[in-house]
Write a protein that holds these residues in place. Sequence first.
Motif, PDB file in Angstrom:
ATOM      1  N   ALA A 116       0.839  -1.206   0.000  1.00  0.00           N
ATOM      2  CA  ALA A 116       0.000   0.000   0.000  1.00  0.00           C
ATOM      3  C   ALA A 116       0.868   1.246   0.000  1.00  0.00           C
ATOM      4  CB  ALA A 116      -0.906  -0.004   1.225  1.00  0.00           C
ATOM      5  N   LEU A 117       0.309   2.339  -0.487  1.00  0.00           N
ATOM      6  CA  LEU A 117       1.024   3.605  -0.490  1.00  0.00           C
ATOM      7  C   LEU A 117       1.298   4.074   0.930  1.00  0.00           C
ATOM      8  CD1 LEU A 117      -0.853   5.686  -3.223  1.00  0.00           C
ATOM      9  CD2 LEU A 117       1.230   4.330  -3.502  1.00  0.00           C
ATOM     10  N   GLY A 118       2.466   4.681   1.126  1.00  0.00           N
ATOM     11  CA  GLY A 118       2.715   5.356   2.385  1.00  0.00           C
ATOM     12  C   GLY A 118       2.006   6.693   2.411  1.00  0.00           C
ATOM     13  N   ALA A 119       2.043   7.359   3.556  1.00  0.00           N
ATOM     14  CA  ALA A 119       1.321   8.622   3.693  1.00  0.00           C
ATOM     15  C   ALA A 119       1.834   9.660   2.701  1.00  0.00           C
ATOM     16  CB  ALA A 119       1.456   9.138   5.127  1.00  0.00           C
ATOM     17  N   SER A 120       3.151   9.802   2.574  1.00  0.00           N
ATOM     18  CA  SER A 120       3.709  10.792   1.650  1.00  0.00           C
ATOM     19  C   SER A 120       3.379  10.451   0.207  1.00  0.00           C
ATOM     20  CB  SER A 120       5.219  10.887   1.841  1.00  0.00           C
ATOM     21  OG  SER A 120       5.545  11.362   3.132  1.00  0.00           O
ATOM     22  N   GLU A 121       3.381   9.167  -0.129  1.00  0.00           N
ATOM     23  CA  GLU A 121       3.003   8.756  -1.488  1.00  0.00           C
ATOM     24  C   GLU A 121       1.539   9.093  -1.764  1.00  0.00           C
ATOM     25  OE1 GLU A 121       5.177   4.897  -2.956  1.00  0.00           O
ATOM     26  OE2 GLU A 121       4.490   4.570  -0.900  1.00  0.00           O
ATOM     27  N   ALA A 122       0.704   8.913  -0.769  1.00  0.00           N
ATOM     28  CA  ALA A 122      -0.709   9.236  -0.947  1.00  0.00           C
ATOM     29  C   ALA A 122      -0.897  10.725  -1.215  1.00  0.00           C
ATOM     30  CB  ALA A 122      -1.506   8.814   0.287  1.00  0.00           C
ATOM     31  N   TYR A 123      -0.070  11.562  -0.582  1.00  0.00           N
ATOM     32  CA  TYR A 123      -0.127  12.996  -0.873  1.00  0.00           C
ATOM     33  C   TYR A 123       0.288  13.274  -2.315  1.00  0.00           C
ATOM     34  CZ  TYR A 123      -1.406  14.822   3.687  1.00  0.00           C
ATOM     35  OH  TYR A 123      -2.112  15.148   4.823  1.00  0.00           O
ATOM     36  N   SER A 124       1.224  12.512  -2.837  1.00  0.00           N
ATOM     37  CA  SER A 124       1.599  12.654  -4.248  1.00  0.00           C
ATOM     38  C   SER A 124       0.411  12.343  -5.146  1.00  0.00           C
ATOM     39  CB  SER A 124       2.770  11.718  -4.584  1.00  0.00           C
ATOM     40  OG  SER A 124       3.928  12.051  -3.855  1.00  0.00           O
ATOM     41  N   ALA A 125      -0.294  11.251  -4.837  1.00  0.00           N
ATOM     42  CA  ALA A 125      -1.481  10.891  -5.613  1.00  0.00           C
ATOM     43  C   ALA A 125      -2.559  11.947  -5.490  1.00  0.00           C
ATOM     44  CB  ALA A 125      -2.006   9.532  -5.147  1.00  0.00           C
ATOM     45  N   TRP A 126      -2.729  12.453  -4.285  1.00  0.00           N
ATOM     46  CA  TRP A 126      -3.749  13.474  -4.023  1.00  0.00           C
ATOM     47  C   TRP A 126      -3.472  14.745  -4.812  1.00  0.00           C
ATOM     48  CZ3 TRP A 126      -3.590  17.702  -0.102  1.00  0.00           C
ATOM     49  CH2 TRP A 126      -4.836  18.266   0.130  1.00  0.00           C
ATOM     50  N   ALA A 127      -2.204  15.182  -4.833  1.00  0.00           N
ATOM     51  CA  ALA A 127      -1.844  16.380  -5.583  1.00  0.00           C
ATOM     52  C   ALA A 127      -1.963  16.142  -7.083  1.00  0.00           C
ATOM     53  CB  ALA A 127      -0.422  16.814  -5.223  1.00  0.00           C
ATOM     54  N   ALA A 128      -1.525  14.966  -7.543  1.00  0.00           N
ATOM     55  CA  ALA A 128      -1.586  14.670  -8.978  1.00  0.00           C
ATOM     56  C   ALA A 128      -3.021  14.592  -9.478  1.00  0.00           C
ATOM     57  CB  ALA A 128      -0.857  13.359  -9.271  1.00  0.00           C
ATOM     58  N   ALA A 129      -3.957  14.271  -8.602  1.00  0.00           N
ATOM     59  CA  ALA A 129      -5.361  14.157  -9.005  1.00  0.00           C
ATOM     60  C   ALA A 129      -6.069  15.502  -9.094  1.00  0.00           C
ATOM     61  CB  ALA A 129      -6.099  13.250  -8.016  1.00  0.00           C
ATOM     62  N   LYS A 130      -5.394  16.589  -8.725  1.00  0.00           N
ATOM     63  CA  LYS A 130      -6.014  17.916  -8.800  1.00  0.00           C
ATOM     64  C   LYS A 130      -6.368  18.248 -10.254  1.00  0.00           C
ATOM     65  CE  LYS A 130      -5.603  18.865  -4.411  1.00  0.00           C
ATOM     66  NZ  LYS A 130      -6.773  19.029  -3.539  1.00  0.00           N
ATOM     67  N   PRO A 131      -7.367  19.117 -10.447  1.00  0.00           N
ATOM     68  CA  PRO A 131      -7.846  19.369 -11.818  1.00  0.00           C
ATOM     69  C   PRO A 131      -6.879  20.134 -12.709  1.00  0.00           C
ATOM     70  CG  PRO A 131      -8.974  20.770 -10.226  1.00  0.00           C
ATOM     71  CD  PRO A 131      -8.184  19.788  -9.436  1.00  0.00           C
ATOM     72  N   GLY A 132      -5.960  20.908 -12.139  1.00  0.00           N
ATOM     73  CA  GLY A 132      -5.065  21.699 -12.972  1.00  0.00           C
ATOM     74  C   GLY A 132      -3.844  22.159 -12.210  1.00  0.00           C
ATOM     75  N   VAL A 133      -2.964  22.867 -12.927  1.00  0.00           N
ATOM     76  CA  VAL A 133      -1.699  23.306 -12.340  1.00  0.00           C
ATOM     77  C   VAL A 133      -1.937  24.281 -11.192  1.00  0.00           C
ATOM     78  CG1 VAL A 133       0.464  24.521 -12.809  1.00  0.00           C
ATOM     79  CG2 VAL A 133      -0.440  22.902 -14.485  1.00  0.00           C
ATOM     80  N   GLY A 134      -2.928  25.178 -11.329  1.00  0.00           N
ATOM     81  CA  GLY A 134      -3.205  26.139 -10.266  1.00  0.00           C
ATOM     82  C   GLY A 134      -3.553  25.461  -8.954  1.00  0.00           C
ATOM     83  N   ALA A 135      -4.392  24.435  -9.033  1.00  0.00           N
ATOM     84  CA  ALA A 135      -4.763  23.695  -7.829  1.00  0.00           C
ATOM     85  C   ALA A 135      -3.565  22.928  -7.267  1.00  0.00           C
ATOM     86  CB  ALA A 135      -5.898  22.727  -8.138  1.00  0.00           C
ATOM     87  N   ILE A 136      -2.699  22.460  -8.152  1.00  0.00           N
ATOM     88  CA  ILE A 136      -1.507  21.734  -7.710  1.00  0.00           C
ATOM     89  C   ILE A 136      -0.565  22.677  -6.968  1.00  0.00           C
ATOM     90  CG2 ILE A 136       0.561  20.525  -8.509  1.00  0.00           C
ATOM     91  CD1 ILE A 136      -1.146  19.382 -10.775  1.00  0.00           C
ATOM     92  N   VAL A 137      -0.420  23.900  -7.466  1.00  0.00           N
ATOM     93  CA  VAL A 137       0.453  24.875  -6.807  1.00  0.00           C
ATOM     94  C   VAL A 137      -0.044  25.173  -5.406  1.00  0.00           C
ATOM     95  CG1 VAL A 137       1.254  27.264  -6.858  1.00  0.00           C
ATOM     96  CG2 VAL A 137       1.293  25.899  -8.948  1.00  0.00           C
TER      97      VAL A 137
END
Length: 509
Positions: A65-86
Amino acid sequence: MIVNGLRASTREQMKIARVKSGISRAVADNRIPMADRASRRPLEIFAAIFVAAGFIYSFHLGSDALGASEAYSAWAAAKPGVGAIVRTPVLHDPGKQVFYYVVLHYYARIFGLSEISLRSMSVVFSLTTLALLFALGCEIFDDSTALAASALWAFNPLAVVFAQTARMYPLFISISLAQLLMLWRVRARPGVANGIACGILGAALPYTHMAGLLILGAEGAILLRDLARGRRETMAWMAIVVAIILFVPYLPIALQQSQDLIYGHSLDYMGPPRHYSLAAKAAAGLAAAGITLWLLLGRSLESSEGEPIRFFVLWIGLPPLAFLVGSVILHPMFNLRYLSPGLAAASLLIAASIGAWSIKWRNLLAASFALACLIMLPFDRPKPQPWRDLVEQVAGGSRSEPIFFESGYVSNGNTANVPNGGFPFGYYSVPFDYYFRGDNPRIAIPGFDSASARMTIEERVSSAGGGWLVSWKDGDAVTAELPDPKRFIVVEKFRGDHLAFYRITPAVK
């Protein structure tokens, strides 16, 4: 008869000459392929190492399973666009820069957000790192040194962990080595194209990780060393200027993150400042300054004009020196992951240094180290995260039962009660929600206010008939926020490093 004898002698000499010529051609024909094979051998061995590394890096990518930090990577990558990622690292995950999240965002649009997909991008950049390390060694030293360095790094446990984790470090290492290669080329063969490429890659460093600023500082020190020796590296200086200019638009966000980062690291696993005396802090600063000045101004000990050994010592050594001094003067900030580019480049420095003493021993040590790492790999796997098991337990209960997550930075025992605004929705809610799709209410409780957290847990569990607590506190700290044992039954379902899971139900009267 005399004429006939001369003719026979002439024919005999011509025959001997033809035989000698044939032998010479045969020897030449045999030598050329042997030379080609010898020159291709390091590349062929590197190709074998590359393929083996690709297989090892890709093994079991989706099993844990993903670790906590990896899950944050997935969470950020799932954002709708670059602005939300920033906005994601600024508001919720300070210290993490946006370039990795943006690259992962577009990568995930093609391959998805599964564990294998997320981690496979790290495999790609880890293999890119290996190729860059070999290219760097060939450029600065020779093929054999490059091959030895590749063997030292390819199966290193750190390299394998980075390759199998959905975090920014493989990308950070790749960009760092690519930029280092371009900096060497700009110093050796100044050109506009190389200078621009070096500047763009230099700007990508702090966009990927804050430690990139220290790498740019080390490169500035390298150029100061060149200037002190009479070398005016105009194009190399221009590359550093380009990198700074390209990073300036992000500077306000970086400064805001820096404030949160310093405050957060004063609370989290790195801990509060250690109380060194003023004399100790001054001594650490003076020692670091002395080492830096010696590296900048000390006499040359190398015959090569480019000073490759000192070049690597400056590039690898100054960032950890800055972290160590900062840890003494400010607060603990040293983490091996932050030095990952230097760790990869250190394999090249080690190979070159041992090779200068004995090529035979260098090759033997590199092969032995690689073999030892391969033998140890099955025994060196990190412990898998328990999120799938935790989610399965919650899914087996009532959908009305709330799940509690502690807000705030993941603090140690001494700072767990310090009010802060870190992770307002609860640090562990992100990895939990990656696996859990149920309708159970998610409730954030203040991790720094045990009394308030306890009151909320008691109220919600009483009305729902049960609940769950996901905590980052250790046993003593979490006890203060657990409900009254006379009125509630608390069962610890899991206990790990900075992670505990509790089942809470009202006591039956």
